[in-house]
Design an enzyme around this catalytic site. Structure first.
Site, PDB file in Angstrom:
ATOM      1  N   ARG F  98       0.822  -1.216   0.000  1.00 34.27           N
ATOM      2  CA  ARG F  98       0.000   0.000   0.000  1.00 34.27           C
ATOM      3  C   ARG F  98       0.857   1.268   0.000  1.00 34.27           C
ATOM      4  NH1 ARG F  98      -3.978   0.096  -2.196  1.00 34.27           N
ATOM      5  NH2 ARG F  98      -3.207   1.991  -3.114  1.00 34.27           N
ATOM      6  N   LYS F 133       3.390  24.487  -4.500  1.00 31.35           N
ATOM      7  CA  LYS F 133       2.116  23.872  -4.096  1.00 31.35           C
ATOM      8  C   LYS F 133       2.220  22.350  -4.109  1.00 31.35           C
ATOM      9  CE  LYS F 133      -0.519  27.830  -5.717  1.00 31.35           C
ATOM     10  NZ  LYS F 133      -1.459  28.401  -6.699  1.00 31.35           N
ATOM     11  N   LYS F 165       6.928  39.786  -4.432  1.00 33.86           N
ATOM     12  CA  LYS F 165       5.604  40.144  -4.910  1.00 33.86           C
ATOM     13  C   LYS F 165       5.280  41.568  -4.457  1.00 33.86           C
ATOM     14  CE  LYS F 165       4.322  35.331  -4.717  1.00 33.86           C
ATOM     15  NZ  LYS F 165       3.278  34.326  -4.556  1.00 33.86           N
ATOM     16  N   GLU F 199       7.595  39.532  -9.360  1.00 38.30           N
ATOM     17  CA  GLU F 199       6.290  39.347  -9.983  1.00 38.30           C
ATOM     18  C   GLU F 199       5.663  40.703 -10.272  1.00 38.30           C
ATOM     19  OE1 GLU F 199       3.603  36.774  -7.680  1.00 38.30           O
ATOM     20  OE2 GLU F 199       2.052  38.280  -8.001  1.00 38.30           O
ATOM     21  N   ASP F 220       2.090  37.968 -13.968  1.00 39.34           N
ATOM     22  CA  ASP F 220       1.070  37.211 -13.255  1.00 39.34           C
ATOM     23  C   ASP F 220      -0.328  37.536 -13.771  1.00 39.34           C
ATOM     24  OD1 ASP F 220       0.362  35.339 -11.266  1.00 39.34           O
ATOM     25  OD2 ASP F 220      -0.335  36.990 -10.005  1.00 39.34           O
TER      26      ASP F 220
END
Lengths: 299, 299, 299, 299, 299, 299
Positions: F98, F133, F165, F199, F220
């Protein structure tokens, strides 16, 4: 006094730190199947320490790497001498190189410096010992290096021997005990295997301390004359340790006073890494006819 | 670039090592409720590094200890100056003392040495940077100390930038690629944020390397004259790093050649711990009338 | 000799083991906001050990739990006596209960048994000490419990004192050294703070061992008569430890022989956990008018 | 239910504790290349448990040590019987000895005691099971030992089964639910694989508990007569567990009442370590002609 | 079933991974003393899970950060709704942001998906349960999220319930046991709290399995018609679990067959992270008159 | 960029989680000496990733298990194709199954999805890269999977590149610096190997940012038209990264604008595990004549 468990913990942390998500250079330039042979070479003379560490670093990066030691821990070497040979997958050897050198250079630096202190005290009863001024995380390795250089180890930590200073004694004398009573009081509450050492700054403190029953009396920052007088006064009733102002210029004079032990913080707290290098030769081990157009397949 | 998580891991390991099952001396001589105040004092001039480390060591041994910093990381101090004050339970302060000093002395030693290199390059475009020759387990702390001294950090590890040497290039050229093609090949397979640095030993290697597209070219063991020629040849097409034979005597001359970066292994691999001490005063804090016969109750 | 770091490591492991993914019963029956008060109560008389352990278990499960100790480590208690009080979130107290009891019962069992041995040797010079027959993982806690019971600690581990047996000596004597020479040889290579203890099985081994220079001589499995003769023969030249066949019936006789130290494996290797319980009263702390239909919201 | 990962974690902790920086005695007396053979011998009869633990301890100290088991876990032995043989480097065997014995003696003690309880219930439907009164850190090993002795395991921890006591039920009944409703409420929110057990102290609690739907009902501190009545009342609608006042004198009577399960805290919380020893013979394995003057080279 | 210990371990690993040696951007752009306030905002509707995780992430990066939850775990939210507010040191909040979002988005994604499955089975006896197809390292968090969505948990791991498949049964039947005997054999050796579930693929396997005595029978990859027949055949003698081919289109039909439990691997093994963001506003909190020339002092 | 140390840490955690105290089913049904052979089989087409992970999982559960890979990481496969073969002790293979599948399915899912994005951008200069992410705890594995699919890696963490940013720039501009000055200020304090990416949200921010000196400019949430204009405006002065609104429908259009890099959060934050199974055949390997009455001896 090194165990594999201690070494492996140090090595694992060091590799995590030095290659947290791999060696980007080697993975791009060097095929996974390329092998290499390398020699650990001294660039200056010294005393070796760190053979097992080298082995475990290489084992940790790739179990297939073989390390052959030509020199054991504690043995002297000349500039240019090969200390060990390493064979195996090239990527692994390159990934382990820096961690291995950082450790072996430092350990051999300590062993070499210790050997210089020891040589200067030859013929006296004095033993050169280390202190707790070691590099956090590397104490066991550095203490091992001191032994490789012919030194002895002082207590390992705060846990395994009593070392009382002014500060400690003052607490009990402030409560109405004499120094002698204070030491007796503490001694009575200790296990029988725990060594008791007390530090004194002045000659007149010696008698009361000895009367309390100590294993070692440390004469801190005594002049050479004072040390000689101190040794005479103690007269074998305790081990005598000299501490403070010990360096390569003063150690012979201190040793000549008859003290039993000389503790040297400099052995570990400001060590110069010895110049030892790893000469690596990569054998790409690729078929002759492999064309450049196939390079894309190497990962 | 220090996080609490990094510091706490180092501190925890160091305390485990220095007091695996407690401080036998303090537990016998000093009552649990005794408090102490201590001053971190410079015994020689330098640049400070390690304020948060001191805080976390003391916090780890006893959360009730308070540390007040009089000096921030990166600030210079004179001999005799008090850097920080520590107040709290006496046993805790004594248990943390050695670990705190071992770390702070080393970090401040690195910051102070770095500041000397930086001072010698003032007025040039050259930045002093560290290398991977750090103490295994302490890299983040030592890199932080370099920044405290006015230096900059090179790549952190094998994972976060490409640094190609002879060995690496030879593998690809042996397979039929030119140096320029080899670098292009690697570059095309890298993420865009990964810096590419290539080391050269000779002047004639510079053009082919630049043609491959590198961010930094390292001129290794070049003489001052060669460095000057190299800088002229590169002509701004890449960052130029000088490496090799850098010491306090040579650094100014190297910086004067117009290189952008000078990497100095000595910043971290053979550092002298700075002489910084902790002067501790214990206040037994006991009722006046407590007699010696009650001493048995102090643990 | 307990540090918070040691206790917290034991506690963290124990909680991981006893509630790896929470306490399913309490989470279903008891609202998160319910509080409880609990008393640690002795169900039989004994000597307490484990106050800080109780505190750290409860702190680990929920920082809001408050523990008030009515009894310090090393203090005796009667059956029915309240040793400590615990207040705070009910789920946390229930989750910590078993781990706390498992540790405190064991530690108090050791302290209580040790106190019985110590009481039987009152008036003699003999000290009761522990051995390395401790529960793996709990040595520091169990050694602390021995001290709570009035005992003393033997060496902590294989690392902090020499303890040579037949086997060890035989290796060197097989190589042509006498026992005396073997001990001298080893002694010369040791740090000065390391205690040297040698075990003997027969009376005629005592003199050669003493001649080698030992701190402690252990008389193993000697009869009471032999012990008395052994003490006379040693005549203060070393600490005398009796070992073997020590139990509550024999210890007084052994102590009367004049030995300095009696080591008792039974203190830790077969300890009976003392009957100490935690009486918990949960105060749901819910508004009067909350109906059963709202129960679904309690998690 | 033992995995290598569990055993290795226990072993690593135990070795760190028992030899944090090596075995100073063996390193001084015994050459690195000396080998030894050892036999694990029972000094009293019992049931064995711990074969894999012995293997992993020896593997951890030195991978070259070979362990041959003559007896499997769960098999009985007589006094004097050899349980296993160990061959390999002498220093390693001596370093692992104490840790191995501490674990094997305890595990075999538990297996042997469990077997006595099991023997006393032969011919009844009652199974002997353990409790959560295990040694913190060693639960998996001790539960395995119970199985070796013929017992069964109760829930492993707070996480894998519901065990509701008075305290838990009172929280919900104080909010207006009947006991039956409280159990149904909880049951409806549980995963289907989670076993629900409820403890009762009085006969009249049985019906409402059963009505709520439980897998097991625990009759706590019931007399033998009450147990018999309880079994009749439950009449197969749930598993019946007897708990409280269980010892070697009472267990047969309890088993005869027809209960399904008898839980025995004493199996693990006050276990006597079985007398099992390791007889080690060291073979120095040195050339005949090695003189004493060479002894200095053995480390 | 979440404990702080589990969450903190996940958080510590995640932070080590996402900021191994600090956040280079924030440390350069944002002064240490700057504060920020942030709102956790849903960008799409769903069910919340992860409130305590958010708290612990922020606590781990800086103990001074305060998190106020406006929504509890298990509560639904609309797009645009504020779920929680965060206040404290700006650098800390930015360092924790990504780790917190990665966890909360995933957990809320699981809760939201689970809630959809649960809604589709309303009015039936069927419970939606998870499987072991969770993300390695995050099982406890993901199981908690399933409960937040109204689901129930299946067994946690291989250790806490029996789940026998063809493969397992075949081993014993190959040795001459019938399926019924095989299950009885295993059952007799298990602790009474361990749930026994057996998987069958065909209708004719049901009777022999039930005859062996199982708590749950899993009907694997049965059609809806077969499930209905299976439920009728089992007739309450065991819990019936449906497994295989379960998705949002089929679940209502499966639930209508009367099964007790429907296990859904998709709940955790292919989850879409929910779109939840953290809107951060930094308040530099600097004196008005601070000039750009002072910027150098901000680290 | 995977190292064995990283993989082994993930595997160890995963096994602790999935079988904390063993696999109760296999231990009861399958004799310890039974062996099995298994095939890792694709149930749908895709790109493989996870070969070394499979090896290390199986090695961790039992060193005797042998894994033979038929497909390397990064290679495509068809439905029904055998990817690897596994041979060894049956219990071990079942215990690892598993965990191995959970990891390999996820990694191959990521590789397969990445390959689809890469295929859609063929013929453009655009590279597909990942983001932060990723699944907490699995970043290194997931980044490796992206490379297997033909993608490139963005920065690994907050530590190894600057990504500024609005929020970051606003702090410095609030203090009187222009955007250009702010970037220069930061740049001057960075090590030379640290990549600087900024950015922007609007076209007019591009020039001031480029004037500050950046390595990469991230556009962006620009439309395709804006991206084309942005690329023209940057004109090679920095690497151009497109971010936001990237999915399988839009990626080709974005790539056609001439951007250098396209970052795709969906590669890792909502991945569908690929359907890959392990077909296990157990060979009980028992003597023919073993009767059922002996089954009791199999553990």
């Amino acid at each position: 006094m090194l165990t594999r468990q201690i070494i492996d913990r140090v090595v694992r942390n060091a590799l995590d730190e030095d290659a947290p998500w791999g060696d980007v250079t080697s993975e791009l330039f060097i095929p996974a199947e390329a092998t290499a042979s390398a020699r650990l070479i001294a660039r200056e003379p010294g005393v070796f320490s760190g053979g097992e560490v080298l082995q475990r670093v290489m084992h940790a990066v790739d179990e297939r790497i073989r390390v052959s030691s030509l020199l054991g821990d504690g043995e002297p070497f000349e500039a240019g001498q090969t200390i060990a040979q390493v064979e195996g997958p090239a990527r692994g050897i390159l990934r382990g190189e820096r961690v291995a050198l950082n450790l072996v250079q430092r350990m051999s630096g300590i062993a070499t410096l210790t050997a210089r202190y020891v040589a200067l005290t030859t013929g006296t009863r004095a033993r050169i010992v280390d202190t707790r001024k070691t590099t956090p995380g590397l104490r066991a390795l550095e203490r091992h290096a001191v032994v490789c250089g012919g030194g002895r180890n002082h207590r390992h930590s705060l846990s395994d021997a009593v070392m009382a200073k002014d500060n400690h004694l003052a607490v009990l004398t402030a409560r109405g005990l004499s120094v002698t009573e204070a030491i007796r009081h503490v001694r009575s509450r200790l296990g029988h295997t725990t060594h008791v050492e007390v530090e004194v700054d002045r000659m007149d403190q010696i008698e009361p301390v000895l009367a309390g029953g100590v294993d070692t009396i440390m004469l801190d920052n005594f002049t050479v004359e004072q040390l000689r007088d101190g040794v005479a006064l103690v007269a074998g009733r305790a081990i005598v340790e000299a501490s403070g102002n010990v360096n390569l210029d003063t150690v012979a004079g201190i040793a000549a006073t008859g003290v039993d032990v000389i503790s040297v913080g400099a052995l570990t707290h400001s060590v110069r890494s010895l110049d030892i290098g790893l000469d690596v030769e990569i054998e790409p081990a690729l078929p002759e006819d492999l064309g450049a157009e196939d390079l894309g397949a190497d990962r």
